[in-house]
Write a protein that holds these residues in place. Structure first.
Motif, PDB file in Angstrom:
ATOM      1  N   UNK A 293       0.644  -1.257  -0.083  1.00 56.05           N
ATOM      2  CA  UNK A 293       0.121   0.120  -0.016  1.00 56.05           C
ATOM      3  C   UNK A 293       0.933   1.158  -0.051  1.00 56.05           C
ATOM      4  N   UNK A 294       1.934   1.347   0.730  1.00 59.53           N
ATOM      5  CA  UNK A 294       3.028   2.373   0.871  1.00 59.53           C
ATOM      6  C   UNK A 294       3.518   2.702  -0.383  1.00 59.53           C
ATOM      7  N   UNK A 295       3.831   1.375  -1.173  1.00 56.20           N
ATOM      8  CA  UNK A 295       4.617   1.532  -2.386  1.00 56.20           C
ATOM      9  C   UNK A 295       3.674   2.092  -3.580  1.00 56.20           C
ATOM     10  N   UNK A 296       2.360   1.626  -3.489  1.00 53.44           N
ATOM     11  CA  UNK A 296       1.374   2.124  -4.350  1.00 53.44           C
ATOM     12  C   UNK A 296       1.013   3.853  -4.170  1.00 53.44           C
ATOM     13  N   UNK A 297       0.879   4.056  -3.188  1.00 55.47           N
ATOM     14  CA  UNK A 297       0.686   5.419  -2.702  1.00 55.47           C
ATOM     15  C   UNK A 297       2.105   6.191  -3.201  1.00 55.47           C
ATOM     16  N   UNK A 298       3.237   5.832  -3.094  1.00 55.41           N
ATOM     17  CA  UNK A 298       4.703   6.427  -3.513  1.00 55.41           C
ATOM     18  C   UNK A 298       4.546   6.602  -4.952  1.00 55.41           C
ATOM     19  N   UNK A 299       4.156   5.292  -5.655  1.00 51.10           N
ATOM     20  CA  UNK A 299       4.192   5.291  -7.158  1.00 51.10           C
ATOM     21  C   UNK A 299       3.229   6.173  -7.668  1.00 51.10           C
ATOM     22  N   UNK A 300       2.073   6.176  -7.025  1.00 52.53           N
ATOM     23  CA  UNK A 300       1.005   7.007  -7.811  1.00 52.53           C
ATOM     24  C   UNK A 300       1.211   8.464  -7.501  1.00 52.53           C
ATOM     25  N   UNK A 301       1.744   8.945  -6.414  1.00 57.78           N
ATOM     26  CA  UNK A 301       2.133  10.360  -6.196  1.00 57.78           C
ATOM     27  C   UNK A 301       3.199  10.959  -6.904  1.00 57.78           C
ATOM     28  N   UNK A 302       4.119   9.836  -7.362  1.00 58.21           N
ATOM     29  CA  UNK A 302       5.312  10.276  -8.183  1.00 58.21           C
ATOM     30  C   UNK A 302       5.003   9.918  -9.692  1.00 58.21           C
ATOM     31  N   UNK A 303       4.086   9.650 -10.140  1.00 55.64           N
ATOM     32  CA  UNK A 303       3.619   9.268 -11.534  1.00 55.64           C
ATOM     33  C   UNK A 303       3.182  10.518 -12.376  1.00 55.64           C
ATOM     34  N   UNK A 304       3.438  10.435 -13.576  1.00 55.51           N
ATOM     35  CA  UNK A 304       3.190  11.562 -14.280  1.00 55.51           C
ATOM     36  C   UNK A 304       1.546  11.875 -14.468  1.00 55.51           C
ATOM     37  N   UNK A 305       1.079  12.711 -14.935  1.00 55.30           N
ATOM     38  CA  UNK A 305      -0.324  13.032 -15.237  1.00 55.30           C
ATOM     39  C   UNK A 305      -0.780  12.048 -16.148  1.00 55.30           C
ATOM     40  N   UNK A 306      -0.014  11.935 -17.383  1.00 56.65           N
ATOM     41  CA  UNK A 306      -0.316  11.115 -18.371  1.00 56.65           C
ATOM     42  C   UNK A 306      -0.587   9.607 -17.710  1.00 56.65           C
TER      43      UNK A 306
END
Length: 145
Positions: free
Chosen positions: A80-93
């Motif tokens: 869950x923490x990794x998912x949040x981190x990846x989502x927040x650091x993803x591009x808008x695209x």
């Protein structure tokens, strides 16, 4: 900082485990949202008793879980923490790809549920073999002969 027991008598911080996991992830597998096949994903979602209304981050989490299993990481909190981190650091695209796919899946499942309820209604209606006294209910007992 919270700690997580990994092996006997060995405490490692959650933060360290998270960044170790994030460093080993194959991000090409994470950002490929189910080959963008909404039909297959919708069918997978229908296997659940109550079809959930999903969001883009849910789809990302499924990919992170799959990658975590490949790396033999089974800690739900770290995933869950990794998912949040990846989502927040993803591009808008990238986020938009997952969000658009989630909306397509929700539309497919919504239409599927409506079609099933209509078919079920027609099937049940055809099972009625005795005439129903609707005229007395609808028109307060008036007769139109």
């Amino acid at each position: 900082m919270s700690s997580l027991r990994i092996r006997r008598n060995c405490n490692i911080s959650t933060h360290s485990i998270l960044y170790y996991f994030l460093s080993r992830i194959n991000y090409h597998r994470i950002y490929l949202p189910f080959n963008s096949n909404a039909q297959i994903l919708a069918a997978q979602m229908r296997c659940v008793r109550n079809i959930p209304n999903i969001i883009g981050q849910t789809l990302l989490k499924r990919n992170v879980k799959r990658e975590a299993n490949r790396l033999r990481m089974y800690n739900r909190h770290i995933i869950s923490l990794a998912t949040d981190y990846i989502w927040n650091n993803s591009t808008a695209f990238q986020r938009d790809q997952f969000t658009t796919l989630a909306e397509s899946v929700n539309n497919i499942n919504r239409n599927h549920a409506l079609r099933l309820s209509r078919e079920d209604f027609i099937f049940r209606m055809n099972q009625i073999t005795t005439p129903q006294p609707t005229h007395s209910i609808l028109f307060n007992g008036s007769s139109f002969q």
